[in-house]
Design a protein around this motif. Structure first.
Motif, PDB file in Angstrom:
ATOM      1  N   LEU A  61       0.822  -1.217   0.000  1.00 53.12           N
ATOM      2  CA  LEU A  61       0.000   0.000   0.000  1.00 53.12           C
ATOM      3  C   LEU A  61       0.852   1.263   0.000  1.00 53.12           C
ATOM      4  CD1 LEU A  61      -2.901  -0.930   2.461  1.00 53.12           C
ATOM      5  CD2 LEU A  61      -2.937  -0.901  -0.044  1.00 53.12           C
ATOM      6  N   SER A  62       2.064   1.197   0.543  1.00 47.70           N
ATOM      7  CA  SER A  62       2.913   2.392   0.601  1.00 47.70           C
ATOM      8  C   SER A  62       3.416   2.815  -0.780  1.00 47.70           C
ATOM      9  CB  SER A  62       4.104   2.134   1.526  1.00 47.70           C
ATOM     10  OG  SER A  62       4.884   1.042   1.039  1.00 47.70           O
ATOM     11  N   PHE A  63       3.324   1.942  -1.773  1.00 44.34           N
ATOM     12  CA  PHE A  63       3.770   2.289  -3.119  1.00 44.34           C
ATOM     13  C   PHE A  63       2.671   2.951  -3.950  1.00 44.34           C
ATOM     14  CE2 PHE A  63       6.605  -1.233  -1.953  1.00 44.34           C
ATOM     15  CZ  PHE A  63       7.828  -0.658  -2.198  1.00 44.34           C
ATOM     16  N   LEU A  64       1.432   2.917  -3.500  1.00 49.27           N
ATOM     17  CA  LEU A  64       0.331   3.453  -4.293  1.00 49.27           C
ATOM     18  C   LEU A  64       0.336   4.978  -4.235  1.00 49.27           C
ATOM     19  CD1 LEU A  64      -2.555   1.000  -3.324  1.00 49.27           C
ATOM     20  CD2 LEU A  64      -0.998   0.897  -5.282  1.00 49.27           C
ATOM     21  N   PRO A  65       0.246   5.646  -5.390  1.00 46.08           N
ATOM     22  CA  PRO A  65       0.316   7.115  -5.385  1.00 46.08           C
ATOM     23  C   PRO A  65      -1.009   7.788  -5.021  1.00 46.08           C
ATOM     24  CG  PRO A  65       0.162   6.314  -7.645  1.00 46.08           C
ATOM     25  CD  PRO A  65       0.236   5.093  -6.765  1.00 46.08           C
ATOM     26  N   ASP A  66      -2.135   7.108  -5.203  1.00 47.91           N
ATOM     27  CA  ASP A  66      -3.437   7.723  -4.946  1.00 47.91           C
ATOM     28  C   ASP A  66      -3.804   7.537  -3.471  1.00 47.91           C
ATOM     29  OD1 ASP A  66      -5.914   8.803  -5.033  1.00 47.91           O
ATOM     30  OD2 ASP A  66      -6.820   7.279  -6.332  1.00 47.91           O
ATOM     31  N   PRO A  67      -3.901   8.605  -2.693  1.00 47.73           N
ATOM     32  CA  PRO A  67      -4.224   8.464  -1.260  1.00 47.73           C
ATOM     33  C   PRO A  67      -5.610   7.893  -1.013  1.00 47.73           C
ATOM     34  CG  PRO A  67      -3.348  10.646  -1.743  1.00 47.73           C
ATOM     35  CD  PRO A  67      -3.608  10.004  -3.056  1.00 47.73           C
ATOM     36  N   THR A  68      -6.566   8.244  -1.871  1.00 44.62           N
ATOM     37  CA  THR A  68      -7.929   7.750  -1.651  1.00 44.62           C
ATOM     38  C   THR A  68      -7.983   6.241  -1.816  1.00 44.62           C
ATOM     39  OG1 THR A  68      -8.804   9.853  -2.489  1.00 44.62           O
ATOM     40  CG2 THR A  68     -10.320   7.978  -2.382  1.00 44.62           C
ATOM     41  N   THR A  69      -7.387   5.740  -2.901  1.00 34.23           N
ATOM     42  CA  THR A  69      -7.359   4.291  -3.125  1.00 34.23           C
ATOM     43  C   THR A  69      -6.590   3.583  -2.020  1.00 34.23           C
ATOM     44  OG1 THR A  69      -7.414   4.699  -5.508  1.00 34.23           O
ATOM     45  CG2 THR A  69      -6.731   2.508  -4.784  1.00 34.23           C
ATOM     46  N   THR A  70      -5.508   4.197  -1.562  1.00 39.47           N
ATOM     47  CA  THR A  70      -4.705   3.585  -0.511  1.00 39.47           C
ATOM     48  C   THR A  70      -5.496   3.450   0.776  1.00 39.47           C
ATOM     49  OG1 THR A  70      -2.703   4.529  -1.475  1.00 39.47           O
ATOM     50  CG2 THR A  70      -2.573   3.792   0.813  1.00 39.47           C
ATOM     51  N   ASN A  94      -3.024  -5.443  -6.254  1.00 41.84           N
ATOM     52  CA  ASN A  94      -2.115  -5.723  -7.362  1.00 41.84           C
ATOM     53  C   ASN A  94      -2.476  -4.903  -8.602  1.00 41.84           C
ATOM     54  OD1 ASN A  94      -0.818  -7.587  -5.726  1.00 41.84           O
ATOM     55  ND2 ASN A  94      -2.030  -9.320  -6.488  1.00 41.84           N
ATOM     56  N   GLU A  95      -3.789  -4.765  -8.876  1.00 36.03           N
ATOM     57  CA  GLU A  95      -4.224  -3.989 -10.033  1.00 36.03           C
ATOM     58  C   GLU A  95      -3.851  -2.524  -9.875  1.00 36.03           C
ATOM     59  OE1 GLU A  95      -8.330  -3.132 -12.588  1.00 36.03           O
ATOM     60  OE2 GLU A  95      -8.401  -3.934 -10.538  1.00 36.03           O
ATOM     61  N   ALA A  96      -4.022  -1.957  -8.680  1.00 36.85           N
ATOM     62  CA  ALA A  96      -3.666  -0.552  -8.453  1.00 36.85           C
ATOM     63  C   ALA A  96      -2.162  -0.334  -8.623  1.00 36.85           C
ATOM     64  CB  ALA A  96      -4.112  -0.132  -7.052  1.00 36.85           C
ATOM     65  N   MET A  97      -1.345  -1.268  -8.160  1.00 43.13           N
ATOM     66  CA  MET A  97       0.109  -1.138  -8.330  1.00 43.13           C
ATOM     67  C   MET A  97       0.500  -1.213  -9.794  1.00 43.13           C
ATOM     68  SD  MET A  97       1.636  -3.368  -5.135  1.00 43.13           S
ATOM     69  CE  MET A  97       3.304  -3.031  -5.656  1.00 43.13           C
ATOM     70  N   ALA A  98      -0.153  -2.070 -10.557  1.00 43.33           N
ATOM     71  CA  ALA A  98       0.140  -2.169 -11.988  1.00 43.33           C
ATOM     72  C   ALA A  98      -0.283  -0.912 -12.729  1.00 43.33           C
ATOM     73  CB  ALA A  98      -0.551  -3.397 -12.572  1.00 43.33           C
TER      74      ALA A  98
END
Length: 337
Positions: free
Chosen positions: A125-134, A180-184
């Motif tokens: 989760l720390s790699f996701l750029p979107d705060p809302t999605t995180t 996984n989809e959000a990271m991709a």
């Protein structure tokens, strides 16, 4: 994970939800009922575990080595069981062992699922750029992890704990697939893959450098070892072939050669030169040393006779005077008093 891979994972999760309907508590057999286990019970555990492994391996970044190995062990015991008579003790023992290995494989697969869910919450989760999605994914993952922790504390038997995990495994896998989809979509997965490839390339280069240095060092050591062995062999051969040459060169006259100090015992041959210049063996007369002290020496039977001075020959005028040729004269050692 690409969109295609995510769609494949979603279809597998749906398939698992449709087919994996069996409750693990219904498939289980208590230890006191192990004598009732048959191959059909082993088959049930084996097929359910195989379905679970196939789905988890396509969603989680894991090779699923532990549960696959357990199924391999189960297959080994099944083959041993089917080749033995049913009334034989070996048949019963191998069926029970196969049942236990299948059960252990199912448990290991669920343990890997829980581990990767915690990893997604802790690291991915720390790699996701979107705060809302995180935040949304973090809230859903935290809820699953809380239920898993409560089930671990609440369950009185292991089968009850794993039954609760199995009950909502499809929903948990769906959340992991969304992570996984959000990271991709953010390009994080592609970047991680590139960094891993670069790291693997650097590791190969470093390993090649180390191997080259080790080969060079081994070659130098072998050359030095061969040279040392050659020098030792050559020195030994020269010493054996020319032994005594250095001694004769340093002491050309035997009289000048240093000899060990005498210890009071004559070790040379008894050779002496006669008056006419010949050398011959000296006739030794063994005179035993007295073993009785002089004070305790027995008295002579008769007193010593006086010596007639007229019978004593005059002293010789030279060294050769008074000696007959061919005779060897030896001075009799004086007897100690």
């Amino acid at each position: 994970m690409s969109s295609e891979e995510h769609g494949s994972a979603s279809r597998l999760i749906s398939l698992l939800e449709e087919e994996a309907r069996a409750d693990v508590r219904d498939m289980d057999r208590a230890p006191e009922l192990e004598d009732q286990i048959q191959l059909v019970h082993v088959q049930g555990w084996y097929l359910e575990t195989e379905k679970l492994i196939r789905v988890l391996a396509n969603v989680l970044p894991s090779t699923m080595a532990q549960p696959i190995n357990q199924l391999r062990y189960a297959g080994h015991h099944v083959l041993k069981a089917v080749t033995a008579p049913e009334r034989d003790a070996a048949y019963r023992a191998n069926v029970v062992e196969a049942f236990k290995h299948c059960k252990r494989a199912y448990y290991d697969a669920l343990d890997l699922y829980v581990y990767h869910m915690a990893e997604a919450y802790r690291d991915k989760l720390s790699f996701l750029p979107d705060p809302t999605t995180t935040k949304t994914l973090a809230r859903e993952l935290a809820a699953f992890l809380e239920r898993i922790g409560a089930a671990r504390l609440r369950a009185h038997a292991r089968i009850d704990y794993y039954a609760e995990i199995q009950a909502d495994i499809t929903a948990g896998l769906a959340v992991i697939a969304r992570v996984n989809e959000a990271m991709a979509a953010a390009g994080v997965t592609a970047e991680i893959v590139r960094e891993r490839a670069a790291l693997a390339q650097e590791n190969r280069q470093l390993r090649d450098q180390i191997d080259n240095k080790l080969r060079v060092a081994a070659t130098k050591f072998n050359v030095l070892a061969v040279l040392l062995a050659f020098v030792i062999a050559l020195t030994t051969a020269v010493g054996l072939l020319f032994q005594g040459v250095g001694t004769r060169w340093l002491y050309p006259d035997d009289d000048e050669m240093p000899r060990p100090p005498s210890r009071g015992v004559e070790t040379a041959l008894p050779i002496e030169t006669t008056p006419d210049g010949e050398q011959r063996m000296r006739e030794e007369q063994f005179i035993p040393s007295p073993t009785v002290p002089a004070a305790e020496e027995p008295e002579r039977s008769s007193p010593p006779q006086p010596v007639n001075p007229d019978l004593i020959p005059p002293p010789p005028q030279s060294l050769n005077e008074g000696f007959e040729p061919g005779l060897v004269y030896r001075r009799k050692p004086e007897r100690s008093s």
